[in-house]
Design an enzyme around this catalytic site. Structure first.
Site, short mmCIF file in Angstrom:
data_model
loop_
_atom_site.label_atom_id
_atom_site.label_comp_id
_atom_site.label_asym_id
_atom_site.label_seq_id
_atom_site.Cartn_x
_atom_site.Cartn_y
_atom_site.Cartn_z
N GLY A 78 8.47 -13.22 104.58
CA GLY A 78 7.51 -12.51 103.74
C GLY A 78 6.67 -13.39 102.84
N SER B 230 7.62 -14.87 108.69
CA SER B 230 6.17 -14.92 108.73
C SER B 230 5.61 -15.20 110.13
CB SER B 230 5.65 -15.94 107.71
OG SER B 230 6.01 -15.55 106.39
N TRP C 181 10.88 -2.94 110.04
CA TRP C 181 9.90 -2.25 109.17
C TRP C 181 10.31 -2.28 107.70
CZ3 TRP C 181 8.59 2.91 112.24
CH2 TRP C 181 8.01 2.55 113.47
N LYS C 182 11.54 -2.71 107.43
CA LYS C 182 12.05 -2.74 106.06
C LYS C 182 11.84 -1.37 105.38
CE LYS C 182 10.91 -7.60 105.80
NZ LYS C 182 11.03 -8.79 104.99
N GLY D 291 8.76 -9.07 110.46
CA GLY D 291 8.69 -8.10 109.36
C GLY D 291 7.28 -7.58 109.20
N GLY D 292 6.54 -8.16 108.27
CA GLY D 292 5.20 -7.68 107.91
C GLY D 292 4.29 -7.40 109.10
#
Ligand code: PEP
Length: 254
Positions: free
Chosen positions: A173, A212, A10-11, A233-234
Site C-alpha cells: 500500500g 504495490s 479487497w481489504k 491489494g489496491g
C-alpha cells in the site's frame, strides 16, 4: 510448470453496488486463452453474494482471514468451514495487517493454516519483513522464522495444500514495489526453505509476490523464475489494472 495465480485482496473496501460492477468488469475482461488462476478476496459479508456473482466464471473465491477455531464461543469470528460453505476455496492467513494491527503471532498463524486445511481449503500464507528489519539485514531470518513456525506445525500433506505470498511490509500500500531482483531473492529463500523439507512440494509450491503490484510493474516481477503470480491489494479494485496484472501473469501483453 506452476500455473500462475493472481489474487485480489479487497481489504476493507467495497459495497454491494461497487462489487457488482467490479466483478462484472473482471468477468468481461478475462480471456479464456489466458492460462492462470484468478481469485478475489472480498470482506466476509460479501462472500456469499460474490460466490453467486461468480457462478459460471473461472474466478475463484478467497477469504481474507479465518478463525483459528473450528467452532464455539468465539463472538465475531468466522470459521474456515463456514467459508467453505459459502463457496471459498482459499483463505489468506497471516497477512501483515493481521500480524501488525491485530497482533497475530507466528503460532496463531500456524494454527490458522492448519484449521484452514482441515476445513478442506487452501491457505495463502503471507510472510514479509518490515523496512527496519530489511535495513538491519534481517530479511532472510524474519522470513525463515515466519515460515518455520508453519513448517513445524503442519504435515507434508497440509503443506502441499498451501500457497505462500511474500509481501514486504514496506511495499504494501505504499507505492514502493520491491524490485524484481529483491523479490526474486526472497522467493528463492522461501523455495529453498521448503526444499529442505520436500523437493516435490517446493517444486510445485506457488509463491506470490505482493506489495504495490500494478499493471505497470507486474510483467517484470512475474518474469522472475520463482515468482508465480501476485497478491494484489489496491490495484485489485480497479478492473482495468487488475486485468492488466492478470494478463502479465498469463504471459500475454494487453
Ligand atoms: C495486500 O493487500 O496484500 C497488498 C499487497 O496491497 P497493495 O497491493 O495495495 O500493496
Amino acid at each position: 510448470m506452476r500455473r500462475p495465480l493472481v489474487a485480489g485482496n479487497w481489504k476493507l473496501h467495497g459495497s454491494r453496488a461497487s462489487n457488482a460492477s467490479l466483478l462484472g468488469a473482471i468477468r468481461a475482461g478475462l480471456q479464456s486463452s489466458w492460462h492462470l488462476d484468478v481469485m478475489v478476496c472480498p470482506p466476509f459479508v460479501y462472500l456469499a453474494e460474490t460466490a453467486a456473482a461468480l457462478q459460471g466464471s473461472p474466478v475463484i473465491l478467497g477469504a481474507q482471514d479465518a478463525s483459528a477455531e473450528a467452532q464455539g464461543a468465539f463472538t465475531g469470528e468466522v470459521s474456515a468451514s463456514m467459508l467453505r460453505d459459502v463457496g471459498c476455496s482459499h483463505v489468506l492467513v497471516g497477512h501483515s495487517e493481521r500480524r501488525t494491527l491485530f497482533g497475530e503471532s507466528d503460532e496463531l498463524v500456524a494454527r490458522k493454516f492448519r484449521t484452514v486445511v482441515a476445513a478442506g481449503l487452501s491457505p495463502v500464507l503471507c510472510v514479509g519483513e518490515t523496512l527496519q528489519q530489511r535495513q538491519a539485514g534481517a530479511t532472510e531470518a524474519v522470513i525463515r522464522q515466519q515460515l518455520d513456525a508453519v513448517l513445524a506445525a503442519v504435515s507434508d500433506e497440509d503443506l502441499a495444500r498451501g500457497i505462500i505470498a511474500y509481501e514486504p511490509v514496506w511495499a504494501i500500500g505504499t507505492g514502493h514495489t520491491a524490485s524484481p531482483e529483491q523479490a526474486q531473492e526472497v522467493h528463492a529463500v522461501i523455495r529453498r526453505t521448503v526444499l529442505a523439507r520436500s523437493a516435490r512440494i517446493a517444486g510445485e509450491l506457488r509463491i506470490l509476490y505482493g506489495g504495490s503490484v500494478k499493471g505497470a510493474n507486474a510483467q517484470a516481477l512475474f518474469a522472475m523464475p520463482d515468482i508465480d503470480g501476485g497478491l494484489v491489494g489496491g490495484a485489485s479494485l480497479d478492473a482495468a489494472d487488475f486485468l492488466k496484472i492478470c494478463s502479465a501473469a498469463a504471459g500475454t501483453t494487453q
